[in-house]
Design a protein around this motif. Structure first.
Motif, PDB file in Angstrom:
ATOM      1  N   GLY A  29       0.797  -1.226   0.000  1.00 25.67           N
ATOM      2  CA  GLY A  29       0.000   0.000   0.000  1.00 25.67           C
ATOM      3  C   GLY A  29       0.824   1.267   0.000  1.00 25.67           C
ATOM      4  N   ILE A  30       1.970   1.228  -0.662  1.00 21.07           N
ATOM      5  CA  ILE A  30       2.856   2.389  -0.761  1.00 21.07           C
ATOM      6  C   ILE A  30       2.797   2.902  -2.201  1.00 21.07           C
ATOM      7  N   ALA A  31       2.663   4.203  -2.364  1.00 17.73           N
ATOM      8  CA  ALA A  31       2.697   4.799  -3.694  1.00 17.73           C
ATOM      9  C   ALA A  31       4.147   4.972  -4.137  1.00 17.73           C
ATOM     10  N   VAL A  32       4.374   4.955  -5.439  1.00 22.33           N
ATOM     11  CA  VAL A  32       5.726   5.101  -5.992  1.00 22.33           C
ATOM     12  C   VAL A  32       5.743   6.259  -6.986  1.00 22.33           C
ATOM     13  N   ASP A  33       6.777   7.088  -6.870  1.00 20.16           N
ATOM     14  CA  ASP A  33       7.017   8.185  -7.800  1.00 20.16           C
ATOM     15  C   ASP A  33       8.310   7.890  -8.546  1.00 20.16           C
ATOM     16  N   VAL A  34       8.262   7.891  -9.864  1.00 22.84           N
ATOM     17  CA  VAL A  34       9.467   7.731 -10.674  1.00 22.84           C
ATOM     18  C   VAL A  34       9.789   9.095 -11.264  1.00 22.84           C
ATOM     19  N   ILE A  35      10.991   9.574 -10.938  1.00 23.16           N
ATOM     20  CA  ILE A  35      11.460  10.872 -11.424  1.00 23.16           C
ATOM     21  C   ILE A  35      12.306  10.604 -12.652  1.00 23.16           C
TER      22      ILE A  35
END
Length: 154
Positions: A29-35
């Motif tokens: 339940g963790i969101a992921v951001d790809v930069i």
């Protein structure tokens, strides 16, 4: 679902690690951001192999640049926590807060100085003396696991 914890990957360059992190994040339940830019195409076979069928279930946000990510982060008023071998503070002795973004650098080179300067906090995974680093996905799992434990998210 509201995500109280996020993992951000700064210009990742190993698709298998990104896929593993996306799979873990979907399950926890963790969101992921790809930069971006990433060092691979996000449709890469290794990414799909590591992420399996969990990729479609992952809460993934792609940011076109570091600047765009910073704009988003500031608009969300989220604390940025950088995992780095250059830190002195152990992740085990750090008090995580809901909304934290756990930032991990490129596998090949970490993050540039400007990114270090933007971090609110810098954490290290303590290791046996003489060892350089852990696999990125392993580091992300260790730190995210401690944050989840503290915040009682699961």
């Amino acid at each position: 679902m509201k995500y109280d914890l996020r993992i951000a990957l700064f210009q990742p360059d190993i698709p298998g690690n990104t896929g593993t992190i996306l799979r873990m994040a979907a399950c926890l339940g963790i969101a992921v951001d790809v930069i971006e830019p990433a060092g691979f195409d996000m449709s890469d076979r290794a990414l799909k192999r590591a992420g399996m069928d969990y990729l479609e279930q992952a809460a993934l946000t792609r940011h076109q640049s570091w600047r765009r990510f910073l704009e988003w982060r500031h608009s969300q008023d989220r604390r940025l926590i950088l995992a780095t071998t250059k830190a002195e503070q152990s992740y085990r002795r750090f008090a995580f807060l809901p909304g934290d973004v756990l930032l991990f650098g490129r596998e090949s080179s970490g993050v540039p100085d400007q990114v270090h300067k933007e971090a609110d906090e810098r954490l290290v995974v303590p290791m046996v003396e003489g060892r350089r680093s852990l696999n990125l996905a392993v580091s992300a799992a260790l730190i995210a696991g401690e944050a989840i434990r503290q915040l009682e998210l699961i």
